[in-house]
Design a protein around this motif. Structure first.
Motif, PDB file in Angstrom:
ATOM      1  N   HIS A 159      27.400  28.008  41.963  1.00  0.00           N
ATOM      2  CA  HIS A 159      27.350  28.860  40.781  1.00  0.00           C
ATOM      3  C   HIS A 159      27.556  27.977  39.566  1.00  0.00           C
ATOM      4  N   MET A 210      32.791  29.739  36.442  1.00  0.00           N
ATOM      5  CA  MET A 210      33.164  31.099  36.806  1.00  0.00           C
ATOM      6  C   MET A 210      33.393  31.194  38.302  1.00  0.00           C
ATOM      7  N   GLU A 263      33.584  34.058  41.089  1.00  0.00           N
ATOM      8  CA  GLU A 263      33.394  35.489  41.288  1.00  0.00           C
ATOM      9  C   GLU A 263      33.555  35.808  42.760  1.00  0.00           C
ATOM     10  N   ALA A 284      36.263  38.535  38.656  1.00  0.00           N
ATOM     11  CA  ALA A 284      35.643  37.340  38.086  1.00  0.00           C
ATOM     12  C   ALA A 284      36.696  36.575  37.303  1.00  0.00           C
ATOM     13  N   ASP A 303      37.351  33.318  34.759  1.00  0.00           N
ATOM     14  CA  ASP A 303      36.855  32.255  33.901  1.00  0.00           C
ATOM     15  C   ASP A 303      37.872  31.123  33.966  1.00  0.00           C
ATOM     16  N   ARG A 314      35.156  44.262  37.586  1.00  0.00           N
ATOM     17  CA  ARG A 314      33.972  45.080  37.365  1.00  0.00           C
ATOM     18  C   ARG A 314      33.546  45.041  35.901  1.00  0.00           C
TER      19      ARG A 314
END
Lengths: 221, 221
Positions: B122, B126, B128, B133, B135, B144
């Motif tokens: 990815h 990030m 996920e 998720a 950062d 969500r």
DNA sequence: CGGCGATTGTCAGCTTGCTGTCAGGTCGGT
DNA sequence: ACCGACCTGACAGCAAGCTGACAATCGCCG
């Protein structure tokens, strides 16, 4: 899964026991070389974690004596930091893996798991035998692809049977593996666990050989 | 595949270069913080291996400056033994992984490879997993899509679970990660953090496997 | 240095569900 | 048919985990 921890520093020993215990091992510990040699020679462990600096009998000598006596369980050797020559000696003495101090517990556990899997002839984090599949990372169980919810105790029982897939495991051995020899449970406790597991897994997964013990079906004639 | 090695001990630096070169990286090396910052900012690397104890400019400052300048290459931080707070600062400064000295070269190479693979997987910084998720640069969390404010401790817990998304993480391992082995907290401290996090994130994010540990939901059927 | 708010460890009480025990029942071998 | 080994369902005790309250601590700002 029985593990022997040989470490004279009581603090480190406690940490090791905690980490391995959490990882599903039933851990026994001793801090003396002589005792370590005796235990490793007379008891049946699936893994030994061995510190080299020991009172009584040196760790490498312990290891050599075990190997000389024909003990084949995987041995993970802990050495002081930077003592690279120890590693060579350790491997020549029959160590399966080696970890320099200080180390992270997660890594020790990961290596311990890897050693045990390798010893059992399993390549990955997945144990499969017959219709049964164990995900040793996620602690999850599937039967013919269908996921099954099992408890911690049930999982330990299943993984032990899967690990010793080739043979029929006597109930005394299972009892000793699940609980200690110290606090003995009634023999029926094991049967209760088996019954509950069978209800969850369906028939044709755990087999009984009357008078001998239990096994995972799909591995015999 | 270009790699930058930042290490002031020439002996270790040479070993690192040799090992990474053997592993297929094109390696450049420097032993000074200022130069490291300049190189990392102007050149394009696929990986950086960063020692914290540096002359000129401290390793963590180098890392922070890289991140502040928008450099997103994976960074593997080397810390002195037991310098646990370094790990925390390292991760909070944007390190992708850390390795305590002394380490084995094979492990460093393995982790380096893993980092590069992950970075390729990815594209951004990030993480996920399921509805969650992270950062990793800004220490921000969304569920969500909705942003959630979490504390530093909560973030460390979440990121550890996300990093080990494939498996169930035992509570002892989490305790060891969040606090050092040195000062042990009550086991309940972890449960308190989990409870607070669940209240913020809502249900269906952090799951419990009774007797095993915690995991991030959304990775199973 | 001092005050204030946010963070976080600890405690006590509670809920959940795992697990050992018991009291039968079933099955297989002789 | 009998006996012992094994199975099963019910149930109570208990341990793991959850939660809300509270206090200690930390960071921040003046």
């Amino acid at each position: 899964m029985r593990a022997l921890v040989v470490e004279d520093d009581p603090r480190i020993a406690a940490d090791l026991c905690a980490a391995l215990g959490q990882a599903g091992f039933r851990v026994e510990s001793c801090g003396d070389g002589e005792e370590a040699w005796f235990l490793g020679d007379t008891e049946d462990y699936d893994l030994a974690v061995l510190d080299l600096g020991l009172p009584g009998l040196d760790g490498l000598s312990v290891l050599r004596r075990w190997r000389a006596a024909g003990r084949v369980m995987p041995v993970l050797v802990l050495t002081a930091r930077g003592a690279w020559q120890d590693r060579v000696e350790g491997i020549e003495s029959g160590a399966d893996d080696y970890l320099p101090k200080p180390f992270r517990m997660e890594e020790l556990v990961a290596r311990a798991r890897a050693l045990v899997r390798r010893a059992a002839g399993h390549a990955g984090a997945m144990m499969e035998v017959g219709a049964l599949a164990l995900d040793t990372n996620r602690m999850r169980v599937t039967v013919r692809g269908a996921p099954v919810q099992v408890t911690a105790l049930e999982y330990r029982l299943l993984s032990y049977l899967a690990l010793h897939r080739a043979r029929v495991v006597p109930p005394t051995e299972l009892l000793e593996h699940l609980y200690g020899d110290e606090d003995a449970r009634e023999a029926n406790a094991l049967e209760a666990v088996i019954a509950r597991l069978r209800r969850k897994l369906g028939t044709g997964v755990i087999g009984t050989r009357r008078g001998f013990g239990y096994f995972i079906e799909g591995t015999e004639a």
